[in-house]
Scaffold this active site. Sequence first.
Site, short mmCIF file in Angstrom:
data_model
loop_
_atom_site.label_atom_id
_atom_site.label_comp_id
_atom_site.label_asym_id
_atom_site.label_seq_id
_atom_site.Cartn_x
_atom_site.Cartn_y
_atom_site.Cartn_z
N ASP A 308 0.86 -1.18 0.00
CA ASP A 308 0.00 0.00 0.00
C ASP A 308 0.89 1.23 0.00
O ASP A 308 1.91 1.24 0.67
CB ASP A 308 -0.87 0.02 1.27
N LYS A 394 -6.86 29.09 3.96
CA LYS A 394 -6.04 28.13 3.23
C LYS A 394 -6.92 26.93 2.94
O LYS A 394 -7.71 26.52 3.79
CB LYS A 394 -4.86 27.71 4.14
#
Lengths: 686, 570
Positions: A308, A394
């Site tokens: 993974d 942000k």
Amino acid sequence: MAVASPTGRVAAGIPLSVAVRESFRKLSPRSMVLNPVMFVVEIGSVFTSVDAVRYVIQGHTSLFSFTGQISIWLWLTVLFANFAEALAEGRGQAQAAALRSTRTDTVAKRIAGGRSARIEEVVASQLRAGDRVVVEAGDTVPSDGTVVEGTAAIDESPITGESAPVIRSAGSDADAVTGGTRVISDRIVVEITANPGETFLDRMIALIESAVRQKTPNEIALAILLAGLTLIFLVVVITIQPFAVYSGHAASITILIALLVCLIPTTIGGLMSAIGISGMNRLLRRNVLAMSGRAIEAAGDVNVILLDKTGTLTMGNRMAVEFLPSPGVNAGVLAEAALLSSMADETPEGRSVVELARSQFNVPNPDTGGAEFHEFSAETRMSGVDIHGRVVRKGAVDTVTAFVKDQGGSIPEEFIHREVQRIGSQGGTPLLVAEGDRILGAIHLKDVVKPGIRDRIVSLRDAGIKTVMITGDNPVTAATIAREVGVDDFVAEAKPETKLEYIRREQAEGYLVAMVGDGTNDAPALAQADVAVAMSSGTQAAREAGNMVDLESNPTKLIDIIEIGKQILITRGAMTTFSVANDVAKYFAIIPAMFVVIYPGLRALNIMGLTSPESAVLSAVIFNALIIPALIPLAMRGVAYKPKGAAAVLRNNLLIYGLGGLALPFVGIKLIDVVVTALHLVSLHA
Amino acid sequence: MTIPGVVGILVLTAAIIALAKPVGSYLYAVYDGPRTWLEPVMGPLERRLYRWTGVDSKHEMRWTEYVFALLIFNLVGFIALYILLRIQSVLPFNPQHLPDLGPHLSFNTAVSFMTNTNWQAYSGEATMSYFSQDMLMIQQVLSPITGLCMAVAFIRGFSRKNADTLGNFWVDLTRTLLFVALPVLLISALVLVAMGTPDTLLPYAHVTTLQGGHQLIARGPVGAFESAMQFGDNGGGFFNVNAGHPFESPGAASLIFQMMIGVSIPVGLTYYFGKAVGDTRQGWTILAAMMAMFVAGVFILYHAEVATNPLLAQLGLHGPNLEGIDWRFGPALSSFFETLTTAVSWGSTAAANDSLMPLGGMIPLFNMMSGEVIIGAWGVGLLGMLAFAIMAVFLAGLMVGRTPEYLGKKIQAFEIKMAVLAMIVPTFVILGLAAWAVSSKGGLAGIFNPGPHGLSEILYAFASGVGNNGSAFGGLGAALPFYTWTVGLAMLFGRFAMYIPALAIAGSLARKQTVPAGAGTFPTHGATFAVLLIAVVVIVGALTFFPALALGPLAEHFQLWSGHVIGGGK
């Protein structure tokens, strides 16, 4: 509480005296017969001992001395082999004992059936699969189960030796709890999944204890070969007598037995079980529990491993690596705004922005008095702060763009388009920073590859193992990271079933596939993979589907497991080759000694120049016995494995164990002969 | 050793190696290719044969069915030959009116020719009618073909995956006969006759010699017989003297031609093997290991033959060993031929092996004791070598950290069990029967040379039987019932107890998935593996005979060189 871990810190082994006692106990024919090679040695020892006794009764002093010494060394050969096995078994037993001590008879709080939800106290060993129990802070988890209610911090150190607590919560991919661990905070309801005697701990103890009895496929094949070789040499030695009689002089039974013992593969025969057991122990020391020896062996055979991306190859979190100011904006201004906006962002991404702003631009800690923080939420998908009249935000490209448009600002379309594309093509994620109606610039968030992982991938490739990265990212991002990590292949936009398909495809081509998994989603793929390592933090389904469990839940461990699997096979092969190659020198020591009475010309075959026939035979037998304890450390430690191509590994090991095995006994027997002669252990004219 | 001798040996070795590719490519066309250039002639014949015999050429056989068909075919051949030998006096083409053969000799001979051993406990010209000789010739055509079929089926074990079957025995048999055996036999018989070998059904010739004496010169259908005997690596000679007879080998050129046709199929088979498994390097590696052992053997034998006998040196006589060497061929060619025919499980002889120097005589013995894997006869040589390769892969293969695999097939318990079984046979049968022979009255009665040489002769007889070689050391009463039966048994064990397990391995391998080769794969091509393979053949295969050899040829050799004459062992 003394942490009883299977990791070898406690389980260093058993005292030598116990191992010595064990080696004598193992002389019982019932246990010797399991190892045909050493059993033959034992029978030979009995014969020579009987002869020795006969000689002493008959008053043949010099014959007694020779036969007696040969007998002693033959018995020692058997004892050395038993000692090696006892030593290895001892380590396993110590580990099992340590684990057993954690299996205390806890009192469980079982939720009685029906509506009442009444809680009754029962002994843990009475719990059956399907029962539900309540476990509160300070309690020990009574048996294996799945958390069905609540979240708790759990101390798994009794099982793993790892002191950092782990979080287990209902409905997550980390919902399995193991009997013997301790809840240190909160309260959970656990549904028991194992009947008494079937718990993880029980299986672990049983596995460690039975490591001796179960033979792996390669061990079985090797045992057949060793038995076959023993049978061949038995015929060789038995037929010598008629030939010797025909030639004019019967051979001494003692020397025939000595020859037989020297020729049969006692070195590998004596060390084989120690190699297997200590391999299993090495794995346990790294906190990996293999459900069978077969699984460990399969690990050595693996051709493809699925890794993974997140958590295995990369740190699992994206990190800010670069500030990209909009046209006309100073980079420092952008950094300061980015830092401000991230003050309240406790995610690793947010922390990394603060870190970067401080380290790159030396932005001082702002005064956050009177600031109003906006934490990241799924709705706004932005974080930021309103401070001293400044509005700093942000967030993702589209949300920040919308925010600025809302504020009536203009969007530097060309800049955004260019930078977003560039960051994306590098496998990163862009964030935008805005103050008021102005976009200050972008932050480049990037997957950070774990340190050292690249080298390990390279070494896997050298060992002929293909690495495949599995990620949910888009193909562009995936390709970039794959390149950076150095994997051979990747699967992007992977869905849970993608792994299963990939494994099936590889297996159809004849490859053996290994993978790591934790979630329930992974269970089918784990069941399909040849080597499937389940994280102990994973779900019960994943743990059931895997054939190994990593107690530390460290996905990179798969690479260690493969190396250990290979190391066990290499050690076994090396000792076999060594053992067989040894025979050449032993022939040259014993054959001339045996026949020189019949044909003095055969003295020419005594190429080692051994002193006398008796000293030659005794030296060969001593060498054959001593080589076993000499190799015990190697058998327990395993032959050093460096991930290299098979051709290089083969050449290297053939040189050491093949050629070395050919040459060493010539030197060894000669040296022993010198000592035997110097000590006058055998009279020159027996 | 002379320079021409050494050069000659090297040139002949190179010529043998040069045969591998063309012959192997042709074999590939026969068994796996679309068609051979003989198709227009043999194709219709092949199809007609299947129609007549009712063979379904599309039918695929499991290994057990394949072995069963092969055994039936061999059994029928054995029974037919046995009966014909017992009643030869009433059969035609018996101009010398030779009598029927007894049961011991008939059994021994029928087994011998069925197993491609061609051990001859009789003297051809004094025992066999022309009809019997022709029946023996037919077996000399058929028995090597069954060997080749076994190897082809065995190789399918590697080239197939997830398959239950190994091919069809009757198809392999027919194709080998039509496309390989018959065309070559026809041509080589004509070549041999052109070189001076007679081929006639006329009775033996009565001639008056120059001195006026009378002589009976044996002759017969030698050309065709010789062709079959040499191409099929049978070595069952028409005459007792075998290839050393001037009618069998009228000259060195004829002898060299016979060598080349005899070695062509075994050598070509290694290339075929590589091509069939999809990697010709595999075949070349096997051939390299074979040829390295072969050349070493030739030079040891040659060296032993040309070194002056130390006992004669004391008398001031220097020069090579003169006894038993045909001076039309000389020591170099004889050394080459004797090493080749024992390495190839062929057994044809052009020199008297019994008369070789002790160390020289050990080379043919070694070749046979190692299981006839140094080149070996049609099919069975490669089969034996591949069993050793499996053993080598298993012994050392673990050292690369993977379950050992050969050509992508995992070598596991079943394969090891069968390979061990195949390897145990030579040791058990040779040593067991030889031990019986030296400790029983029946066996000792046949020993005419007591002492180490007698032991060498006995070891040689059983090694030759088990190896299905058929050459003899001589000097042994091989026609005694004890030896006709024990050597007969050795031949049966050597043929069937070794190669049926091999086919069982093939059956198991065919069922397995093939693991594709990669950087982690144990490389079974190249110098490292060739050296490993040689080491396994020598250490595991041949060294088990070291104690017996020490009391036989080695004892004789060292006694000789330490200045002793051996009359008896006492």
